[in-house]
Design an enzyme around this catalytic site. Sequence first.
Site, PDB file in Angstrom:
ATOM      1  N   ASP A 134       0.868  -1.180   0.000  1.00 45.01           N
ATOM      2  CA  ASP A 134       0.000   0.000   0.000  1.00 45.01           C
ATOM      3  C   ASP A 134       0.900   1.223   0.000  1.00 45.01           C
ATOM      4  O   ASP A 134       1.963   1.217   0.610  1.00 45.01           O
ATOM      5  CB  ASP A 134      -0.931   0.016   1.221  1.00 45.01           C
ATOM      6  CG  ASP A 134      -2.152   0.862   0.970  1.00 45.01           C
ATOM      7  OD1 ASP A 134      -3.240   0.293   0.747  1.00 45.01           O
ATOM      8  OD2 ASP A 134      -2.020   2.114   0.960  1.00 45.01           O
TER       9      ASP A 134
ATOM     10  N   GLU B  19     -14.405  -9.831  -6.979  1.00 45.00           N
ATOM     11  CA  GLU B  19     -14.672 -10.343  -5.627  1.00 45.00           C
ATOM     12  C   GLU B  19     -16.164 -10.240  -5.337  1.00 45.00           C
ATOM     13  O   GLU B  19     -16.838  -9.355  -5.859  1.00 45.00           O
ATOM     14  CB  GLU B  19     -13.855  -9.573  -4.583  1.00 45.00           C
ATOM     15  CG  GLU B  19     -13.932  -8.047  -4.657  1.00 45.00           C
ATOM     16  CD  GLU B  19     -15.128  -7.436  -3.968  1.00 45.00           C
ATOM     17  OE1 GLU B  19     -15.737  -8.133  -3.146  1.00 45.00           O
ATOM     18  OE2 GLU B  19     -15.457  -6.263  -4.256  1.00 45.00           O
TER      19      GLU B  19
ATOM     20  N   LYS C 148     -19.731  -8.902 -12.381  1.00 44.29           N
ATOM     21  CA  LYS C 148     -19.700  -8.196 -11.093  1.00 44.29           C
ATOM     22  C   LYS C 148     -20.727  -7.055 -11.045  1.00 44.29           C
ATOM     23  O   LYS C 148     -21.526  -6.948 -10.118  1.00 44.29           O
ATOM     24  CB  LYS C 148     -18.283  -7.665 -10.849  1.00 44.29           C
ATOM     25  CG  LYS C 148     -18.139  -6.782  -9.637  1.00 44.29           C
ATOM     26  CD  LYS C 148     -18.352  -7.541  -8.352  1.00 44.29           C
ATOM     27  CE  LYS C 148     -18.625  -6.622  -7.199  1.00 44.29           C
ATOM     28  NZ  LYS C 148     -17.715  -6.644  -6.140  1.00 44.29           N
TER      29      LYS C 148
ATOM     30  N   CYS D  73     -20.295  -0.641  -1.885  1.00 42.89           N
ATOM     31  CA  CYS D  73     -20.465  -1.285  -3.192  1.00 42.89           C
ATOM     32  C   CYS D  73     -21.745  -0.896  -3.923  1.00 42.89           C
ATOM     33  O   CYS D  73     -21.683  -0.354  -5.025  1.00 42.89           O
ATOM     34  CB  CYS D  73     -20.417  -2.795  -3.029  1.00 42.89           C
ATOM     35  SG  CYS D  73     -18.759  -3.376  -2.671  1.00 42.89           S
TER      36      CYS D  73
HETATM   37  C1  UDX Z   1     -22.196  -6.278  -1.360  1.00 43.54           C
HETATM   38  C2  UDX Z   1     -22.411  -7.619  -2.105  1.00 43.54           C
HETATM   39  O1  UDX Z   1     -23.342  -8.420  -1.388  1.00 43.54           O
HETATM   40  C3  UDX Z   1     -21.084  -8.336  -2.293  1.00 43.54           C
HETATM   41  O2  UDX Z   1     -21.280  -9.523  -3.026  1.00 43.54           O
HETATM   42  C4  UDX Z   1     -20.171  -7.380  -3.056  1.00 43.54           C
HETATM   43  O3  UDX Z   1     -18.985  -7.931  -3.415  1.00 43.54           O
HETATM   44  C5  UDX Z   1     -19.973  -6.108  -2.256  1.00 43.54           C
HETATM   45  O4  UDX Z   1     -21.257  -5.501  -2.063  1.00 43.54           O
HETATM   46  P1  UDX Z   1     -21.894  -5.496   1.149  1.00 43.54           P
HETATM   47  O5  UDX Z   1     -21.870  -4.096   0.607  1.00 43.54           O
HETATM   48  O6  UDX Z   1     -20.878  -5.891   2.165  1.00 43.54           O
HETATM   49  O7  UDX Z   1     -21.774  -6.560  -0.047  1.00 43.54           O
HETATM   50  O8  UDX Z   1     -23.323  -5.683   1.841  1.00 43.54           O
HETATM   51  P2  UDX Z   1     -24.642  -6.546   1.653  1.00 43.54           P
HETATM   52  O9  UDX Z   1     -24.738  -7.534   2.737  1.00 43.54           O
HETATM   53  O10 UDX Z   1     -24.793  -7.040   0.288  1.00 43.54           O
HETATM   54  O11 UDX Z   1     -25.746  -5.413   1.950  1.00 43.54           O
HETATM   55  C6  UDX Z   1     -25.778  -4.196   1.196  1.00 43.54           C
HETATM   56  C7  UDX Z   1     -26.843  -3.260   1.707  1.00 43.54           C
HETATM   57  O12 UDX Z   1     -28.136  -3.710   1.364  1.00 43.54           O
HETATM   58  C8  UDX Z   1     -26.871  -3.038   3.216  1.00 43.54           C
HETATM   59  O13 UDX Z   1     -27.080  -1.668   3.483  1.00 43.54           O
HETATM   60  C9  UDX Z   1     -28.074  -3.860   3.691  1.00 43.54           C
HETATM   61  O14 UDX Z   1     -28.650  -3.357   4.865  1.00 43.54           O
HETATM   62  C10 UDX Z   1     -28.993  -3.699   2.496  1.00 43.54           C
HETATM   63  N1  UDX Z   1     -29.974  -4.798   2.349  1.00 43.54           N
HETATM   64  C11 UDX Z   1     -29.539  -6.051   2.055  1.00 43.54           C
HETATM   65  C12 UDX Z   1     -31.349  -4.538   2.455  1.00 43.54           C
HETATM   66  O15 UDX Z   1     -31.759  -3.391   2.718  1.00 43.54           O
HETATM   67  N2  UDX Z   1     -32.225  -5.566   2.267  1.00 43.54           N
HETATM   68  C13 UDX Z   1     -31.825  -6.820   1.963  1.00 43.54           C
HETATM   69  O16 UDX Z   1     -32.698  -7.696   1.781  1.00 43.54           O
HETATM   70  C14 UDX Z   1     -30.425  -7.077   1.867  1.00 43.54           C
END
Ligand code: UDX
Length: 432
Positions: free
Chosen positions: A30, A151, A204, A260
């Site tokens: 990094d 990823e 992705k 993301c």
């Molecule tokens: C996401 C993807 O799931 C992952 O595969 C990718 O590589 C990175 O982005 P992440 O951002 O860690 O992962 O969170 P995730 O668990 O997917 O939830 C994202 C958001 O959606 C959160 O704010 C969560 O609260 C919201 N969410 C999720 C809902 O509001 N309802 C749902 O049913 C699921």
Amino acid sequence: MKIGIIGSGYVGLVTGTCLAHLGHTVTCVDQDPTKIRTLKKGKIPFYEPGLMEMVLECVAAKRLSFTTEISKIVNRCEVLFICVNTPPMPDGGADLTFVEKVARQIATHLRGYCLVVEKSTVPVETGEWVRQTIKRNVRKGVQFDVASNPEFLREGSAIRDFLQPDRIVIGVSSDRAEKLFRKLYSPLKAPMIVTDIKSAELIKHAANSFLATKISFTNAVSRICDAVGADIEKVALGMGLDPRIGKQFLKAGVGFGGSCFPKDVSAFLHISEKLGTRFELLADVLKINDAQAKYFVEGIKNSMKTLRGKTIGVLGLAFKPDTDDMRSAPSIPIIQMLQKEGARILAYDPQAAAKAAETLRDVSYVSAPYAVAQGAHAIVVLTEWSEFLNLDWARLKKSMKDRFFFDGRNMFQPEEMKTLGFRYSSIGRPSA
Ligand code: UDX
């Protein structure tokens, strides 16, 4: 295998550590000396369950090390992962400045064959651009491959997602690159999807945009449920048992956040526009998500009539549980709107308070959940941390001035909350 990880943020550190755990020898690079010093001391600059223990284990086994100097690793590694961040630009596109810088640095130092892998989420066709950038800057005759290996790590369960993936996607343009990936991931049992580079890049963006669409779809239906007095939890269950729809990501709430979904959906929309085939649905997915926070605050205002001079106790700030990440957390616009209406905010989060304090000013951060109820007129749940399930609500209620309870994550049962004496409302479910 000898692996180099360039960019030791969330994706880079989880990827590098898990590859070291699988038996590879990994060096994480990094450009930020403070971050590298912190990592060398065995400290992780963010919260991810199980990661610190795994880093310490791999460092002790001499399979994981850290450096600021990219020149030291380029010729020692068979595979180099580019894991630098690709921040959003004002127009929604991804800023590829760091990716370009790293591609040039790799080219400058490269003396023999290496597989260069894009791990960061990048717009389709970035792989080809990286290949051309390296080609223009590398010594004559030096061979290399560029590949895409997106990823799918969720914060909070990133280690499990890496070690037990649903699938491994690799976008390659040579047999040599494919063979290296097969060797690299041989300890993992998961279907490997082998595609061209552009298809892997699109997988992705399409996957994240589809998941975000499911959430916005559910949130839009939840408002219809509110309008007619139906129950979104039942509607989602009835929809989700159809295997063509699936049960996951049908949870209504205050909207999606994180590093993301908001960024990737905007970037995908931006790419589609640039390609002359605007993906209008994605504009609506983002619009519904923004409106969901406003809708929730409107609901609070309508119930409490005025927020001026009221104290609101907020439980949960992180964009989701098991992380301290505040990036695009719905708690940010929601708290700011409540403050604008004149409310005083007390807030508790098991991990994210320090990061929240960098963005959310004039909030009293407390160190125990019960403290948010002190003199509060309302409790607002914005993140579904499991520890909230076991709170002594009778104790909490005693220190409140009024008994409003707004559950932005549908964590609790309306009947039970009513029995406890709260004026409970949630999203897309009839109040008891
Ligand atoms: C996401 C993807 O799931 C992952 O595969 C990718 O590589 C990175 O982005 P992440 O951002 O860690 O992962 O969170 P995730 O668990 O997917 O939830 C994202 C958001 O959606 C959160 O704010 C969560 O609260 C919201 N969410 C999720 C809902 O509001 N309802 C749902 O049913 C699921």
